[in-house]
Design a protein around this motif. Structure first.
Motif, PDB file in Angstrom:
ATOM      1  N   ALA A 132      48.656   8.559  44.614  1.00  0.00           N
ATOM      2  CA  ALA A 132      49.247   8.891  43.285  1.00  0.00           C
ATOM      3  C   ALA A 132      49.575  10.309  43.332  1.00  0.00           C
ATOM      4  CB  ALA A 132      48.057   8.346  42.042  1.00  0.00           C
ATOM      5  N   SER A 133      50.502  10.833  42.526  1.00  0.00           N
ATOM      6  CA  SER A 133      50.611  12.267  42.279  1.00  0.00           C
ATOM      7  C   SER A 133      50.952  12.608  40.883  1.00  0.00           C
ATOM      8  CB  SER A 133      52.022  12.308  42.810  1.00  0.00           C
ATOM      9  OG  SER A 133      52.119  12.111  44.389  1.00  0.00           O
ATOM     10  N   VAL A 134      50.636  13.884  40.701  1.00  0.00           N
ATOM     11  CA  VAL A 134      51.013  14.227  39.198  1.00  0.00           C
ATOM     12  C   VAL A 134      51.841  15.506  39.425  1.00  0.00           C
ATOM     13  CG1 VAL A 134      49.796  15.640  37.332  1.00  0.00           C
ATOM     14  CG2 VAL A 134      48.706  13.802  38.183  1.00  0.00           C
ATOM     15  N   PHE A 135      53.061  15.426  38.657  1.00  0.00           N
ATOM     16  CA  PHE A 135      53.887  16.752  38.602  1.00  0.00           C
ATOM     17  C   PHE A 135      53.701  17.215  37.285  1.00  0.00           C
ATOM     18  CE2 PHE A 135      57.512  14.909  41.419  1.00  0.00           C
ATOM     19  CZ  PHE A 135      56.643  14.888  42.591  1.00  0.00           C
ATOM     20  N   ALA A 136      53.188  18.327  37.319  1.00  0.00           N
ATOM     21  CA  ALA A 136      52.966  19.214  35.933  1.00  0.00           C
ATOM     22  C   ALA A 136      53.970  20.398  35.716  1.00  0.00           C
ATOM     23  CB  ALA A 136      51.497  19.798  35.963  1.00  0.00           C
ATOM     24  N   PHE A 137      54.755  19.804  34.733  1.00  0.00           N
ATOM     25  CA  PHE A 137      55.897  20.962  34.278  1.00  0.00           C
ATOM     26  C   PHE A 137      55.378  21.982  33.176  1.00  0.00           C
ATOM     27  CE2 PHE A 137      58.062  17.493  36.350  1.00  0.00           C
ATOM     28  CZ  PHE A 137      59.365  18.058  36.951  1.00  0.00           C
ATOM     29  N   GLN A 138      55.112  23.228  33.565  1.00  0.00           N
ATOM     30  CA  GLN A 138      54.290  24.013  32.648  1.00  0.00           C
ATOM     31  C   GLN A 138      55.306  25.143  32.020  1.00  0.00           C
ATOM     32  OE1 GLN A 138      52.063  21.876  32.802  1.00  0.00           O
ATOM     33  NE2 GLN A 138      50.746  23.446  32.278  1.00  0.00           N
ATOM     34  N   PHE A 139      55.336  25.363  30.763  1.00  0.00           N
ATOM     35  CA  PHE A 139      56.168  26.500  30.283  1.00  0.00           C
ATOM     36  C   PHE A 139      55.837  27.871  30.695  1.00  0.00           C
ATOM     37  CE2 PHE A 139      57.340  29.277  26.340  1.00  0.00           C
ATOM     38  CZ  PHE A 139      58.645  28.623  26.233  1.00  0.00           C
ATOM     39  N   LYS A 140      54.642  28.333  30.895  1.00  0.00           N
ATOM     40  CA  LYS A 140      54.175  29.737  31.199  1.00  0.00           C
ATOM     41  C   LYS A 140      54.520  30.052  32.489  1.00  0.00           C
ATOM     42  CE  LYS A 140      50.699  29.888  27.718  1.00  0.00           C
ATOM     43  NZ  LYS A 140      49.384  30.038  27.146  1.00  0.00           N
ATOM     44  N   LYS A 141      54.179  31.275  32.970  1.00  0.00           N
ATOM     45  CA  LYS A 141      54.307  31.503  34.350  1.00  0.00           C
ATOM     46  C   LYS A 141      52.908  30.965  34.843  1.00  0.00           C
ATOM     47  CE  LYS A 141      56.698  36.043  33.650  1.00  0.00           C
ATOM     48  NZ  LYS A 141      56.698  37.429  33.933  1.00  0.00           N
ATOM     49  N   LEU A 142      53.046  30.986  36.098  1.00  0.00           N
ATOM     50  CA  LEU A 142      52.008  30.240  37.025  1.00  0.00           C
ATOM     51  C   LEU A 142      50.860  31.002  37.002  1.00  0.00           C
ATOM     52  CD1 LEU A 142      51.607  27.985  39.223  1.00  0.00           C
ATOM     53  CD2 LEU A 142      52.096  29.764  40.991  1.00  0.00           C
ATOM     54  N   ALA A 143      50.676  32.426  36.866  1.00  0.00           N
ATOM     55  CA  ALA A 143      49.453  33.050  36.763  1.00  0.00           C
ATOM     56  C   ALA A 143      48.606  32.654  35.391  1.00  0.00           C
ATOM     57  CB  ALA A 143      49.634  34.629  36.909  1.00  0.00           C
ATOM     58  N   ASP A 144      49.515  32.593  34.449  1.00  0.00           N
ATOM     59  CA  ASP A 144      48.962  31.921  33.353  1.00  0.00           C
ATOM     60  C   ASP A 144      48.493  30.666  33.046  1.00  0.00           C
ATOM     61  OD1 ASP A 144      49.652  34.771  32.474  1.00  0.00           O
ATOM     62  OD2 ASP A 144      51.636  34.116  31.887  1.00  0.00           O
ATOM     63  N   GLU A 145      48.599  29.714  33.845  1.00  0.00           N
ATOM     64  CA  GLU A 145      48.297  28.398  33.803  1.00  0.00           C
ATOM     65  C   GLU A 145      47.116  28.186  34.721  1.00  0.00           C
ATOM     66  OE1 GLU A 145      49.471  26.242  31.825  1.00  0.00           O
ATOM     67  OE2 GLU A 145      51.700  27.086  31.334  1.00  0.00           O
ATOM     68  N   ALA A 146      46.061  28.633  34.266  1.00  0.00           N
ATOM     69  CA  ALA A 146      44.607  28.749  34.975  1.00  0.00           C
ATOM     70  C   ALA A 146      44.178  27.483  35.087  1.00  0.00           C
ATOM     71  CB  ALA A 146      43.745  29.828  34.386  1.00  0.00           C
ATOM     72  N   ALA A 147      43.940  26.571  34.166  1.00  0.00           N
ATOM     73  CA  ALA A 147      43.532  25.135  34.287  1.00  0.00           C
ATOM     74  C   ALA A 147      44.220  24.710  35.184  1.00  0.00           C
ATOM     75  CB  ALA A 147      43.251  24.654  32.899  1.00  0.00           C
ATOM     76  N   ALA A 148      45.620  24.422  35.265  1.00  0.00           N
ATOM     77  CA  ALA A 148      46.402  23.629  36.064  1.00  0.00           C
ATOM     78  C   ALA A 148      46.338  23.974  37.272  1.00  0.00           C
ATOM     79  CB  ALA A 148      47.786  23.448  35.497  1.00  0.00           C
ATOM     80  N   CYS A 149      46.176  25.490  37.672  1.00  0.00           N
ATOM     81  CA  CYS A 149      46.047  25.898  38.889  1.00  0.00           C
ATOM     82  C   CYS A 149      44.788  25.632  39.726  1.00  0.00           C
ATOM     83  CB  CYS A 149      46.247  27.385  39.153  1.00  0.00           C
ATOM     84  SG  CYS A 149      47.933  28.053  38.678  1.00  0.00           S
ATOM     85  N   ASP A 150      43.700  25.652  38.921  1.00  0.00           N
ATOM     86  CA  ASP A 150      42.376  25.044  39.464  1.00  0.00           C
ATOM     87  C   ASP A 150      42.627  23.778  39.953  1.00  0.00           C
ATOM     88  OD1 ASP A 150      39.479  25.949  39.574  1.00  0.00           O
ATOM     89  OD2 ASP A 150      39.293  24.340  38.193  1.00  0.00           O
ATOM     90  N   ILE A 151      42.859  22.892  39.346  1.00  0.00           N
ATOM     91  CA  ILE A 151      42.999  21.647  39.622  1.00  0.00           C
ATOM     92  C   ILE A 151      44.013  21.374  40.764  1.00  0.00           C
ATOM     93  CG2 ILE A 151      44.136  18.976  39.103  1.00  0.00           C
ATOM     94  CD1 ILE A 151      43.347  19.702  36.154  1.00  0.00           C
ATOM     95  N   ALA A 152      45.168  21.969  40.838  1.00  0.00           N
ATOM     96  CA  ALA A 152      46.057  22.102  42.079  1.00  0.00           C
ATOM     97  C   ALA A 152      45.644  22.616  43.365  1.00  0.00           C
ATOM     98  CB  ALA A 152      47.452  22.884  41.423  1.00  0.00           C
ATOM     99  N   SER A 153      44.611  23.430  43.007  1.00  0.00           N
ATOM    100  CA  SER A 153      44.175  24.453  44.307  1.00  0.00           C
ATOM    101  C   SER A 153      43.405  23.282  45.016  1.00  0.00           C
ATOM    102  CB  SER A 153      43.307  25.503  44.054  1.00  0.00           C
ATOM    103  OG  SER A 153      42.373  25.337  43.128  1.00  0.00           O
ATOM    104  N   LYS A 154      42.779  22.344  44.333  1.00  0.00           N
ATOM    105  CA  LYS A 154      41.705  21.252  44.871  1.00  0.00           C
ATOM    106  C   LYS A 154      42.294  19.896  45.314  1.00  0.00           C
ATOM    107  CE  LYS A 154      38.082  23.379  42.072  1.00  0.00           C
ATOM    108  NZ  LYS A 154      37.226  23.521  40.959  1.00  0.00           N
ATOM    109  N   GLN A 155      43.376  19.606  44.452  1.00  0.00           N
ATOM    110  CA  GLN A 155      44.096  18.180  44.748  1.00  0.00           C
ATOM    111  C   GLN A 155      45.414  18.501  45.206  1.00  0.00           C
ATOM    112  OE1 GLN A 155      40.769  16.303  43.392  1.00  0.00           O
ATOM    113  NE2 GLN A 155      42.718  15.184  44.124  1.00  0.00           N
ATOM    114  N   PRO A 156      45.677  18.262  46.440  1.00  0.00           N
ATOM    115  CA  PRO A 156      46.891  18.336  47.016  1.00  0.00           C
ATOM    116  C   PRO A 156      48.089  17.291  46.432  1.00  0.00           C
ATOM    117  CG  PRO A 156      45.463  17.151  48.489  1.00  0.00           C
ATOM    118  CD  PRO A 156      44.883  17.567  47.350  1.00  0.00           C
TER     119      PRO A 156
END
Length: 366
Positions: free
Chosen positions: A254-278
């Motif tokens: 399975a995959s998740v593609f997260a399209f985020q409105f803000k800059k990457l540094a401002d998407e802390a919660a999403a980045c936390d998941i992405a750093s653990k889930q390839p």
């Protein structure tokens, strides 16, 4: 905030929602609002305020805090929820919109498996868009006079694939308690059974019908080769993010593609998941994180084809004149337009998630 074309969003984001609710309630609760926001600083959003108001209503009893007792804060909390319900009770404008674009994309292609939309929004804009297009959808309720929630139908997949599944994870306008103490859909604009932003959100979503809808999200992600596309969701709702990470961990295909409105540094919660889930990828305004590795967007020196310029303009450009060019699909208008403009005859395979036409697709309008 107005856009360059002088238009406004139909429903404000959290900052705008906070401003509007507090402006309306200030004449009645000015002393309490000023004092509580000072205590909560820097968390001055409506969710933080409502959490404090609800907490005070349950613990202080007859004792007064900022000139209100427990009963007063209970009324204060009800007033906040009432104003939120009124603000999200809007109608689609006539003509084209992001919602109509999204529905046009959904119904414009033959599919072996149904599109599934998971949304935390309370409004009825998606329902209205489907109904305008005479496109069938199922939201978990069945019946005529007082449609009731049927968890067995949510868990199963018995409906034809042309019926879109629309799952309202935090409830919806028009939901209320019926005579049998169960949740029914009235078709009206009542807002008595919504999961409002506050500290009790997790507890509320463990009850019916919300638990069945969250279980459906996890089951969707456990389907082989499925793709979930997220738009407009911060991933700060821990009860939803937990289901997503559990599903991705249990199902590497399975995959998740997260399209985020803000800059990457401002998407802390999403980045936390992405750093653990390839198998969780982020596509932000200025950069992306794929397979746990982040990097800024870079344009090729030459276009791959002479006709590629108009194609790139659909996903790369400016939101407004004040900012440099960047990735556009984190904004719902560009996101929906991008997919509505696509013309594909691809048949989607098992369990569909929303957008980039990869093996499966089903929009998460979160």
């Amino acid at each position: 905030m107005a856009k360059d074309d002088k238009s406004y969003p139909l429903i404000p984001a959290v900052e705008g929602l906070t401003t509007r609710v507090l402006e309306i309630l200030k004449p009645k609760y000015e002393k309490q609002i000023v004092a509580l926001l000072a205590e909560l600083h820097p968390k001055t959003d409506i969710e933080s305020l409502l959490s404090r108001v609800r907490a005070l209503s349950k613990v202080i009893g007859a004792y007064k805090v900022h000139d209100l007792d427990g009963g007063g804060y209970e009324t204060f909390g009800q007033d906040i929820c009432s104003e939120i319900g009124k603000i999200v009770d809007v109608r689609l404008p006539k003509g084209r919109s992001a919602y109509s674009d999204l529905v046009n994309w959904i119904i414009g292609t033959s599919r072996d498996h149904a599109i599934e939309i998971f949304t935390t929004n309370y409004d009825l804009l998606l329902e209205e868009a489907f109904e305008r297009a005479h496109a069938p959808y199922f939201d978990g309720f069945t019946g005529g006079r007082e449609p009731f929630f049927d968890p067995a139908s949510v868990a199963g997949g018995d409906l034809p694939s042309r019926w879109t599944r629309l799952w309202k994870l935090h409830g919806s306008l028009g939901w209320c308690l019926g005579e049998a103490d169960n949740v029914v859909r009235t078709g009206k604009s009542s807002h008595t059974h919504l999961v409002f932003p506050e500290h009790l959100k997790y507890d509320q979503t463990q009850k019916a019908p919300y638990s069945a809808l969250l279980d459906r999200l996890k089951a969707f992600l456990c389907t082989p080769d499925t793709l979930l596309i997220s738009i407009g969701f911060s991933f700060f709702d821990s009860h939803i993010s937990a289901r997503i990470t559990e599903g991705l961990s249990a199902n590497p295909s399975a995959s998740v593609f997260a399209f985020q409105f803000k800059k990457l540094a401002d998407e802390a919660a999403a980045c936390d998941i992405a750093s653990k889930q390839p198998n969780f990828s982020i596509y932000a305004r200025d950069a992306a994180m794929i397979n746990g590795v982040s990097g800024a967007w870079q344009l090729p020196s030459e276009l791959p084809h002479k006709d590629w310029g108009p194609i790139r303009a659909t996903y790369w450009g400016k939101f407004d004149a004040a900012n440099p060019q960047h990735f556009l699909l984190g904004a719902i208008e560009h996101f929906a337009s991008f997919f509505a403009s696509s013309r594909t005859t691809q048949m989607f395979s098992p369990a569909s998630a929303v957008d980039p036409a990869t093996s499966s697709a089903s929009p998460v309008a979160l």
